[in-house]
Write a protein that holds these residues in place. Structure first.
Motif, mmCIF file in Angstrom:
data_model
loop_
_atom_site.group_PDB
_atom_site.id
_atom_site.type_symbol
_atom_site.label_atom_id
_atom_site.label_comp_id
_atom_site.label_asym_id
_atom_site.label_seq_id
_atom_site.Cartn_x
_atom_site.Cartn_y
_atom_site.Cartn_z
ATOM 1 N N LYS A 351 0.994 -1.198 0.252
ATOM 2 C CA LYS A 351 -0.008 -0.006 -0.059
ATOM 3 C C LYS A 351 0.971 1.348 -0.027
ATOM 4 C CE LYS A 351 -3.160 2.652 2.819
ATOM 5 N NZ LYS A 351 -2.376 3.717 2.733
ATOM 6 N N ALA A 352 0.479 2.229 -0.773
ATOM 7 C CA ALA A 352 1.204 3.435 -0.938
ATOM 8 C C ALA A 352 0.890 4.205 0.308
ATOM 9 C CB ALA A 352 1.099 4.263 -2.377
ATOM 10 N N PRO A 353 1.725 5.242 0.939
ATOM 11 C CA PRO A 353 1.305 5.757 1.958
ATOM 12 C C PRO A 353 0.292 6.863 1.865
ATOM 13 C CG PRO A 353 3.919 5.796 1.807
ATOM 14 C CD PRO A 353 3.328 5.044 0.501
ATOM 15 N N ASP A 354 0.257 7.340 0.548
ATOM 16 C CA ASP A 354 -0.837 8.413 0.383
ATOM 17 C C ASP A 354 -2.163 7.743 -0.114
ATOM 18 O OD1 ASP A 354 0.266 7.756 -2.001
ATOM 19 O OD2 ASP A 354 0.300 9.718 -2.886
ATOM 20 N N LEU A 357 -7.947 4.611 2.612
ATOM 21 C CA LEU A 357 -8.222 3.215 3.075
ATOM 22 C C LEU A 357 -9.767 3.232 2.474
ATOM 23 C CD1 LEU A 357 -6.879 3.084 6.547
ATOM 24 C CD2 LEU A 357 -6.202 1.949 4.498
ATOM 25 N N ASP A 358 -9.893 3.203 1.160
ATOM 26 C CA ASP A 358 -11.370 2.981 0.566
ATOM 27 C C ASP A 358 -12.050 1.710 0.684
ATOM 28 O OD1 ASP A 358 -10.087 1.595 -1.226
ATOM 29 O OD2 ASP A 358 -9.941 3.432 -2.621
ATOM 30 N N ALA A 359 -13.079 1.461 0.093
ATOM 31 C CA ALA A 359 -13.830 0.238 0.525
ATOM 32 C C ALA A 359 -12.836 -0.975 -0.345
ATOM 33 C CB ALA A 359 -15.207 0.306 -0.307
ATOM 34 N N THR A 364 -9.594 -5.776 0.570
ATOM 35 C CA THR A 364 -8.516 -6.566 0.683
ATOM 36 C C THR A 364 -8.144 -7.162 1.861
ATOM 37 O OG1 THR A 364 -7.621 -5.377 -1.400
ATOM 38 C CG2 THR A 364 -6.108 -6.631 0.074
ATOM 39 N N PHE A 365 -8.162 -6.225 2.816
ATOM 40 C CA PHE A 365 -8.190 -6.455 4.445
ATOM 41 C C PHE A 365 -9.141 -7.665 5.036
ATOM 42 C CE2 PHE A 365 -9.477 -5.281 8.666
ATOM 43 C CZ PHE A 365 -8.328 -5.678 9.444
ATOM 44 N N ASN A 366 -10.132 -7.719 4.634
ATOM 45 C CA ASN A 366 -10.991 -8.429 4.800
ATOM 46 C C ASN A 366 -10.903 -9.976 4.317
ATOM 47 O OD1 ASN A 366 -12.791 -6.743 6.676
ATOM 48 N ND2 ASN A 366 -13.844 -6.136 4.994
ATOM 49 N N ASP A 367 -10.468 -9.665 3.078
ATOM 50 C CA ASP A 367 -10.129 -11.083 2.480
ATOM 51 C C ASP A 367 -8.947 -11.637 2.981
ATOM 52 O OD1 ASP A 367 -11.962 -10.773 0.493
ATOM 53 O OD2 ASP A 367 -10.626 -9.915 -1.135
#
Length: 621
Positions: A351-354, A357-359, A364-367
């Motif tokens: 993940k790029a710092p800028d 944290l969209d849907a 991806t986090f939930n996956d």
């Protein structure tokens, strides 16, 4: 340390000049602040340290590799930043070698974007002439980027060019040496490679009188268990005593001393313990609720119904109803935790710092299934906590290779016991349930370890605590910054708290003393009180902190897993803390000047007790 209360002592670095000549024969500016025993092995000049996520922004300086870490020293800064808690803006100046997860080289001309450049695993066969940079991915999900495109130049302004217009590689030797050093030392295969064993003067020599050291060690452990039993109300109960895991004959991973019912003799522990439970991890007491008298015990799964084994189980049932929780089945296995964390690690590092944290990113986090594991851990711990509050005893079981019982047992304690939500109480919890009780934390540091999933379980526990802090922010004496610091320290290879998997290993190595655990402690003074580890809004409460484990309440621990994005937020938090502190003192001073007692005036502000004490001190200075 295993041998005493987990004292978080600050290890002040000693100023040491470390000079390493480069290929041109000139010496880089000396760096100061190295630890005792730390030496520079390799260095390269004219390295560009990219600022977090900004390709066009950076700083030139010297990149050093010591026998402990990677250090970047800029032209204006030659002081090594402290080990442990990292100040904002210092994230990629000091990188412990044992925290390195992956090493890459980025290729010249592959892309104009810092995040899309072609990269290949760094190796001794890497051609220096094709390299544009080095990427160091650390276990705390941080990507450190260094540009080496000007290393071959004579003055840092560009690569050296021969008379025929070709790039000169005559000065590639320092870079090759640095790469070789990184590849050799960034992947320790045994604890003997850890810097802690070279750390002087805190590194002790092997005990000369081994028997005397063992006796002192056991006496200290006995005193600590005695104190904990007294705190939990077991001394007046008279039904428990401190038994001995005789020469570790019963269980190799248990500590030398364990708390068991008085009716369980040493002989019964030997006969029933070894054959009745996996790996000999028979049921032992871990904690009691002083209010209800209910207790938590831990063991592995029972594998025998022999008379001695059933007699030991009958002894436990004499205390009342026992709720047995199979943590491996109801929470997760070590393999599941390792797999989920591996996916989370890859997602966070890419993940790029800028990037927001969209849907899509949260999908991806939930996956990764990490949120599901958190839900499992919190829900199972809540079941155990409610049983304790209902005066029912709890036996938490794990299994061979799956020490999930440590996660559940620890969470039950922080939910019910307000002492475990203080700094001292939490330190003692980690020492008792993880360090002393045979949890293989060191395997998360070794590159050849086959049980890295166990370290993922420790990460799962800390994240679960973070989730509870989020839901009950006023009931904790510390912040999640302290949890992040603890997590990073667990794979630093410096503190002897995390150098051994079991007490038996510590005794075998005759390592009874401990290197200090680095901490910038929050003390009583007003300035130190506002340290990021301290929750200034802490309100002690005896009420349980039972978490809501529903999916929507589970949040990404950005401070821990997205450190490159969290840096600015941390800086903002510190600024806000200072501003609030100043305003509160002004308000309290105004109340005092309007008449009345100072303490009474401050009480009118309705501040938490600890914060009110700091404001009171500030107004009297």
């Amino acid at each position: 340390p295993v041998s005493g209360v987990w004292k978080m002592a600050e290890a002040s670095p000693v100023s040491v000049d470390a000079v390493s000549p480069d290929a041109e024969g000139a010496s880089p500016a000396p760096i100061r602040g190295l630890l005792n025993g730390e030496i520079v092995v390799a260095s390269v000049r004219k390295v560009l340290r990219y600022n977090t996520g900004v390709l066009a922004s950076g700083e030139y300086g010297v990149l050093y590799v010591t026998n402990f870490r990677i250090v970047f020293a800029g032209a204006e800064k030659t002081e090594v930043c402290p080990v442990g808690w990292v100040a904002v803006g210092e994230e990629n100046r000091s990188i412990p070698l044992t925290s390195v997860a992956q090493l890459y080289s980025t290729l010249r001309g592959s892309s104009s974007s810092l995040f899309t450049k072609q990269r290949v695993p760094l190796s001794t066969q890497t051609k220096v002439s094709t390299m544009e940079g080095i990427e160091v991915v650390t276990k705390d999900c941080f990507v450190h980027r260094f540009g080496v495109q000007f290393v071959n130049g004579s003055d840092g302004s560009g690569p050296a060019v021969s008379r025929r217009g070709r790039r000169s590689n005559s000065k590639g030797t320092p870079l090759k040496k640095l790469i070789a050093t990184l590849l050799r030392h960034a992947a320790p295969v045994t604890t003997a490679n850890f810097f802690a064993f070279d750390y002087a003067p805190h590194h002790p020599s092997p005990a000369k009188d081994f028997d005397a050291e063992v006796a002192r060690f056991k006496a200290k452990e006995h005193a600590m268990l005695d104190t904990e039993m007294l705190r939990c109300g077991l001394k007046s109960d008279g039904r428990w005593y401190i038994g001995q895991n005789l020469s570790f004959m019963i269980c190799l991973s248990y500590p030398a001393l364990v708390v068991v019912p008085v009716t369980v003799s040493d002989e019964l522990m030997v006969t029933a313990g070894k054959m009745g439970w996996q790996d000999g991890r028979f049921p032992v007491w871990r904690w009691s609720c002083r209010t209800t008298g209910a207790w938590v015990a831990r063991s592995f799964q029972r594998i025998s119904n022999e008379p001695d084994v059933m007699e030991m189980m009958k002894v436990l049932e004499e205390f009342g109803e026992v709720v047995e929780i199979d943590a491996t089945e109801r929470c997760c296995t070590a393999a599941q935790a390792e797999n989920a964390f591996g996916k989370l690690f890859d997602a966070c590092c890419s993940k790029a710092p800028d990037e927001s944290l969209d849907a899509g990113w949260m999908g991806t986090f939930n996956d990764t299934r990490w949120p599901q594991l958190l839900e499992n851990a919190l829900s199972v711990a809540a079941v155990g906590a409610r049983a304790i509050l209902a005066k029912r005893n709890v036996l938490v079981t794990g299994s061979t290779g799956n020490l999930t019982d440590a996660v559940v047992s620890s969470l039950i304690q922080v939910i019910v016991d307000p002492f475990r939500r203080t700094r001292r109480g939490f330190d003692e919890l980690v020492r008792a349930e993880w360090v002393s009780f045979g949890f293989p934390l060191v395997d998360g540091t070794l590159s050849t370890a086959k049980r890295k999933g166990q370290h993922a379980l420790f990460t799962l526990f800390l994240d679960a605590v973070h989730q509870i802090i989020t839901q009950y922010p006023l009931r904790w004496e510390f912040t999640d910054s302290y949890l992040v610091h603890l997590w990073r320290s667990s794979f630093m290879g410096l503190h002897s708290t995390f150098l051994f998997n079991t007490e038996k290993e510590r005794m075998t190595q005759k390592y009874f003393q401990c290197t200090p655990y680095w901490q910038e402690a929050a003390a009583a003074s007003a300035d130190q009180f506002w340290h990021p580890f301290t929750n200034v809004l802490f309100r002690p409460s005896d009420d349980p902190a039972i978490p809501d484990s529903a999916g929507p309440r589970i949040t990404l621990w950005a401070h821990c897993f997205l450190p490159q994005s969290a840096g600015r937020q941390l800086q903002d938090d510190r600024t806000i803390r200072q501003q609030v502190h100043t305003k509160l003192i002004r308000i309290a001073t105004a109340l005092r000047e309007s008449g009345g007692d100072l303490a009474t005036s401050i009480a009118k502000l309705g501040l938490p007790p600890t914060l009110a004490a700091v404001v009171l001190e500030g107004t009297t200075l």
